[in-house]
Design an enzyme around this catalytic site. Structure first.
Site, PDB file in Angstrom:
ATOM      1  N   GLU A 120       1.083  -1.475  -0.279  1.00  0.00           N
ATOM      2  CA  GLU A 120      -0.267   0.058   0.048  1.00  0.00           C
ATOM      3  C   GLU A 120       0.658   1.538   0.421  1.00  0.00           C
ATOM      4  OE1 GLU A 120      -2.939  -0.543   2.930  1.00  0.00           O
ATOM      5  OE2 GLU A 120      -4.162  -1.545   2.111  1.00  0.00           O
ATOM      6  N   HIS A 168      -9.109   9.829   2.832  1.00  0.00           N
ATOM      7  CA  HIS A 168      -8.832   9.047   1.925  1.00  0.00           C
ATOM      8  C   HIS A 168      -8.970   9.400   0.568  1.00  0.00           C
ATOM      9  CE1 HIS A 168      -8.673   5.340   0.245  1.00  0.00           C
ATOM     10  NE2 HIS A 168      -8.471   4.701   1.374  1.00  0.00           N
ATOM     11  N   ARG A 198      -0.499   9.049   2.019  1.00  0.00           N
ATOM     12  CA  ARG A 198      -3.093   9.710   1.637  1.00  0.00           C
ATOM     13  C   ARG A 198      -2.578  11.163   1.716  1.00  0.00           C
ATOM     14  NH1 ARG A 198      -5.656   5.206   4.922  1.00  0.00           N
ATOM     15  NH2 ARG A 198      -5.608   3.427   3.897  1.00  0.00           N
ATOM     16  N   HIS A 247     -11.846   9.843   6.952  1.00  0.00           N
ATOM     17  CA  HIS A 247     -11.274   8.263   7.017  1.00  0.00           C
ATOM     18  C   HIS A 247     -10.561   8.176   8.052  1.00  0.00           C
ATOM     19  CE1 HIS A 247     -10.121   4.893   4.551  1.00  0.00           C
ATOM     20  NE2 HIS A 247      -9.014   4.751   5.031  1.00  0.00           N
ATOM     21  N   ARG A 300      -0.909   8.785   9.687  1.00  0.00           N
ATOM     22  CA  ARG A 300      -1.003   7.904   9.302  1.00  0.00           C
ATOM     23  C   ARG A 300      -0.706   6.779   8.219  1.00  0.00           C
ATOM     24  NH1 ARG A 300      -6.169   2.700   8.990  1.00  0.00           N
ATOM     25  NH2 ARG A 300      -5.986   4.363   7.196  1.00  0.00           N
TER      26      ARG A 300
HETATM   27  C1  LIG Z   1     -13.472   1.345   5.391  1.00  0.00           C
HETATM   28  C2  LIG Z   1     -12.098   1.423   6.109  1.00  0.00           C
HETATM   29  C3  LIG Z   1     -11.533   0.692   5.714  1.00  0.00           C
HETATM   30  C4  LIG Z   1     -10.231   1.431   6.199  1.00  0.00           C
HETATM   31  N1  LIG Z   1      -9.296  -0.159   6.442  1.00  0.00           N
HETATM   32  C5  LIG Z   1      -8.336  -0.032   6.866  1.00  0.00           C
HETATM   33  C6  LIG Z   1      -7.182  -1.226   6.668  1.00  0.00           C
HETATM   34  O1  LIG Z   1      -7.597  -1.882   5.734  1.00  0.00           O
HETATM   35  N2  LIG Z   1      -6.330  -1.482   7.422  1.00  0.00           N
HETATM   36  C7  LIG Z   1      -6.370  -0.603   9.468  1.00  0.00           C
HETATM   37  O2  LIG Z   1      -4.986  -0.658  10.013  1.00  0.00           O
HETATM   38  N3  LIG Z   1      -7.216   0.104   9.208  1.00  0.00           N
HETATM   39  C8  LIG Z   1      -8.190   0.307   8.186  1.00  0.00           C
HETATM   40  N4  LIG Z   1      -9.320   1.125   8.253  1.00  0.00           N
HETATM   41  C9  LIG Z   1      -9.180   2.017   9.670  1.00  0.00           C
HETATM   42  C10 LIG Z   1      -9.295   1.168  11.150  1.00  0.00           C
HETATM   43  O3  LIG Z   1     -10.651   0.581  10.491  1.00  0.00           O
HETATM   44  C11 LIG Z   1      -9.387   1.551  12.416  1.00  0.00           C
HETATM   45  O4  LIG Z   1      -8.538   2.472  12.343  1.00  0.00           O
HETATM   46  C12 LIG Z   1     -10.450   0.566  13.256  1.00  0.00           C
HETATM   47  O5  LIG Z   1     -11.196  -0.287  12.731  1.00  0.00           O
HETATM   48  C13 LIG Z   1     -10.690   1.258  14.540  1.00  0.00           C
HETATM   49  O6  LIG Z   1     -10.908   0.070  15.676  1.00  0.00           O
HETATM   50  P1  LIG Z   1     -11.778  -0.056  16.709  1.00  0.00           P
HETATM   51  O7  LIG Z   1     -12.084  -1.025  17.577  1.00  0.00           O
HETATM   52  O8  LIG Z   1     -10.530   1.277  17.570  1.00  0.00           O
HETATM   53  O9  LIG Z   1     -12.631   1.660  16.708  1.00  0.00           O
HETATM   54  P2  LIG Z   1     -14.046   0.731  15.687  1.00  0.00           P
HETATM   55  O10 LIG Z   1     -14.301  -0.309  14.654  1.00  0.00           O
HETATM   56  O11 LIG Z   1     -14.837   1.599  15.308  1.00  0.00           O
HETATM   57  O12 LIG Z   1     -14.904   0.070  17.414  1.00  0.00           O
HETATM   58  C14 LIG Z   1     -15.466   1.449  18.163  1.00  0.00           C
HETATM   59  C15 LIG Z   1     -16.653   0.345  18.737  1.00  0.00           C
HETATM   60  O13 LIG Z   1     -17.099   1.383  19.282  1.00  0.00           O
HETATM   61  C16 LIG Z   1     -18.722   1.612  19.406  1.00  0.00           C
HETATM   62  N5  LIG Z   1     -18.706   2.700  20.324  1.00  0.00           N
HETATM   63  C17 LIG Z   1     -18.794   3.519  20.142  1.00  0.00           C
HETATM   64  N6  LIG Z   1     -19.665   4.675  20.345  1.00  0.00           N
HETATM   65  C18 LIG Z   1     -20.034   3.818  21.762  1.00  0.00           C
HETATM   66  C19 LIG Z   1     -20.634   4.391  23.148  1.00  0.00           C
HETATM   67  N7  LIG Z   1     -20.980   5.444  23.211  1.00  0.00           N
HETATM   68  N8  LIG Z   1     -21.439   3.776  23.590  1.00  0.00           N
HETATM   69  C20 LIG Z   1     -20.886   1.931  23.037  1.00  0.00           C
HETATM   70  N9  LIG Z   1     -20.707   1.859  22.038  1.00  0.00           N
HETATM   71  C21 LIG Z   1     -20.013   2.478  21.597  1.00  0.00           C
HETATM   72  C22 LIG Z   1     -18.495   1.037  17.736  1.00  0.00           C
HETATM   73  O14 LIG Z   1     -20.322   0.482  18.015  1.00  0.00           O
HETATM   74  C23 LIG Z   1     -18.189  -0.329  18.010  1.00  0.00           C
HETATM   75  O15 LIG Z   1     -18.497  -1.153  17.709  1.00  0.00           O
HETATM   76  C24 LIG Z   1     -10.613   1.532   7.673  1.00  0.00           C
HETATM   77  C25 LIG Z   1     -11.467   2.580   8.545  1.00  0.00           C
HETATM   78  C26 LIG Z   1     -12.856   2.260   7.241  1.00  0.00           C
HETATM   79  C27 LIG Z   1     -13.691   3.287   7.746  1.00  0.00           C
END
Ligand SMILES: Cc1cc2nc3c(=O)[nH]c(=O)nc-3n(C[C@H](O)[C@H](O)[C@H](O)COP(=O)(O)OP(=O)(O)OC[C@H]3O[C@@H](n4cnc5c(N)ncnc54)[C@H](O)[C@@H]3O)c2cc1C
Length: 529
Positions: free
Chosen positions: A114, A236, A282, A343, A378
């Site tokens: 990437e 993104h 990016r 993103h 990032r």
């Molecule tokens: C389309 C897309 C593609 C991506 N591709 C990549 C990739 O290929 N590689 C990579 O490394 N990163 C990628 N990213 C970034 C990566 O997906 C995220 O940074 C990562 O998944 C974040 O994980 P997390 O567990 O911190 O948050 P999330 O996966 O967003 O989870 C947050 C959780 O908290 C919950 N939540 C939020 N607020 C509350 C609340 N007040 N009370 C209860 N629950 C709550 C939500 O419902 C969810 O379950 C991508 C992001 C997107 C949007």
């Protein structure tokens, strides 16, 4: 009242990683505001960056991360996370994540490349890596007797010593709205973890799902945590441009596998902006597209991989291929219309490498946090890695801690609020805020635009706070209150940065300063850059 050893807010990769590492020894409450699998993690397409190939090295992965981070990555954090990358992937493989195989490769897995990476080091499950990881971990979570997963519970605010009028500042859990019963519950816990993801929904156009409303950043801030580097919002470069495609990302890997960015007349434009062409980081690609769109008055540009064999495209990008085809775009035959969209939130609650925040007993892990890994930008596919490595380290820290006696926690007091008289205030303010952020705090900023944004945010914040203090909470009100808080933190941070660096580009300060540092905002204290 519910009581757990550990309360985890959020069921993305950060929350699930913590839950699984803790559950052998602790009772875990995993609350999530929609269903278990919903969150940014599920939508991750490209994959997870890790040093797996014999020709690759930890030093190279660190160097690539530091270059993308434009001088602001914390080197210790970067080293820690990259050094643990192989172990994190091995853990996922042991749990049964079906990464794409390549028997001709020494690892047995296909590694893709990437933008910004000097090696092929992205392990992936076709073009739906997040879904594969989250569904595998989700099954383990559901089967685990020590994990209570509470869907449709949205955390409202943290319960802290400070708010209870006790000395010091320690977290004891959170108040959450049980959306099915429309009732606020008290959830008490020895340790509380914010794993609630980023704040992409602060902007009008984003690749993030509806859950990304900055709840954890706002809750942590209100509880007394410092917040860092919020001005660095990653756009993104390539989100599908189509009236019926809500937030559909065209993965970085399409450019990694040879996709070329073109103007409508077929002219390739990236080499004029950066010698790395389509594989530039990016921020460079997003700014180049923004520039070309503004210069030529375009609604979108085009990403073309159609010159590759159809079988290659269908095999590498089955979901992108199928989704585009549903919308009438055959990517094996024609270029894909794309625009940049918000993103990733690089900044967040300041933590150490164990996920500890400034509030005792409170951890923040994943996109909600600012460990220093991402700096001013990032590097692609480093964020899922951060969830895994810091999630494990935070779990180890919690397991090493001693139990505390929880204080008496009062129930949520809603005796002085009534049902809202009209909901239009919420929907109007929601739209206004996201439009203002898009127009004034986007890819290219000016001091004047930031002032305009802050002025509007101040007005909206006052109105939302007043509404919040008079009416029963609802999902939308909770999110809106957090969105406006996150927006304020982004704008205030952007105003403090008197230079252009990484994802923050200001026409008033177009050059980087020779000396710089993180932007740290402290609740109740004057900001310092
Ligand atoms: C389309 C897309 C593609 C991506 N591709 C990549 C990739 O290929 N590689 C990579 O490394 N990163 C990628 N990213 C970034 C990566 O997906 C995220 O940074 C990562 O998944 C974040 O994980 P997390 O567990 O911190 O948050 P999330 O996966 O967003 O989870 C947050 C959780 O908290 C919950 N939540 C939020 N607020 C509350 C609340 N007040 N009370 C209860 N629950 C709550 C939500 O419902 C969810 O379950 C991508 C992001 C997107 C949007």
């Amino acid at each position: 009242m519910l009581k757990f050893d550990v309360l985890i807010v959020g069921s993305g990769l950060a929350g699930m990683t913590l839950a699984l590492h803790l559950a052998e020894k602790r009772k875990v409450g995993l609350i999530t505001k929609r269903d278990l699998l919903e969150g940014n993690s599920t939508y991750a397409q490209g994959g997870i960056a890790a040093v797996l190939d014999n020709d690759d090295s930890v030093e190279d992965h660190i160097r690539d991360t530091l270059i993308a981070g434009a001088g602001l990555c914390d080197e210790e954090a970067t080293r820690f996370i990259v050094e643990h990358s192989k172990e994190a992937i091995d853990w996922l493989i042991d749990l049964g994540v079906p990464f794409t195989r390549d028997d001709s490769h020494q690892t047995g897995y296909h590694l893709t490349r990437e933008g910004g990476h000097s090696h092929r080091r992205i392990i992936h499950a076709a073009d739906a890596t997040g879904a594969a990881v989250i569904s595998t971990l989700g099954q383990k979570i559901k089967a685990h007797p020590n994990i209570a997963e509470l869907e449709d519970y949205i955390a409202i605010d943290l319960i802290t010593a400070h708010k209870l009028g006790l000395p010091g500042n320690r977290a004891f859990g959170a108040y959450a709205l049980d959306k099915n019963r429309d009732e606020v519950v008290t959830i008490a816990a020895q340790h509380t973890i914010l794993a609630s993801g980023g704040a992409g929904k602060v902007y009008l156009y984003t690749t993030n799902p509806d859950t990304a409303t900055g709840d954890g950043i706002a809750m942590g801030w209100r509880a007394g945590c410092r917040v860092g580097n919020m001005e660095f919002i990653q756009f993104h470069p390539t989100c599908l441009y189509h009236p019926h495609a809500k937030s559909f990302l065209i993965s970085e890997a399409v450019r990694g596998e040879g996709g070329i960015l073109k103007l409508p007349d077929g002219t390739r434009f990236m080499p004029q902006h950066d010698p790395r062409g389509e594989l530039a980081p990016r921020d460079v690609v997003a700014r180049a597209i923004d520039f070309e769109m503004k210069k030529h008055g375009l609604d979108c540009v085009y990403l073309d991989i159609s010159y590759k064999p159809a079988s290659f495209i269908q095999e590498h990008f089955p979901n992108i291929y199928a989704h585009c085809l549903e919308l009438g775009i055959d990517i094996t035959q024609q270029p894909i219309p794309v625009v940049p969209a918000v993103h990733f939130t690089c900044g967040g609650i300041v933590t150490d490498l164990k996920g500890q925040t400034d509030v005792e007993g409170l951890y923040a892990v994943g996109e909600v946090a600012c460990t220093g890994l991402h700096g001013a930008n990032r590097l692609a596919s480093n964020s899922l890695l951060e969830c895994l490595v810091i999630g494990k380290a935070a779990a180890a820290d919690i397991l090493a801690g001693k139990p505390i006696k929880l204080p008496t926690i009062p129930d949520w007091d809603d005796s002085r609020v009534t049902d809202p008289d009209e909901e239009v205030v919420i929907s109007h303010n929601w739209d206004e805020l996201r439009r203002a952020m898009w127009d004034y705090v986007g890819i290219v900023r000016t001091s004047k635009r930031l002032e305009r944004a802050l002025h509007r945010i101040d007005l909206l914040k006052a109105e939302i706070d007043e509404y919040y203090s008079h009416f029963h909470v609802s999902n939308d009100l909770i999110e809106l209150r957090n969105l406006v808080q996150a927006a304020e933190l982004i704008v205030r941070s952007a105003m403090l940065r008197k230079e252009s660096r990484g994802l923050h580009f200001s026409l008033d300060y177009p050059d980087p300063l020779p000396q710089t540092g993180d932007t740290i905002l402290q609740p109740g204290a004057p900001a310092q850059a």
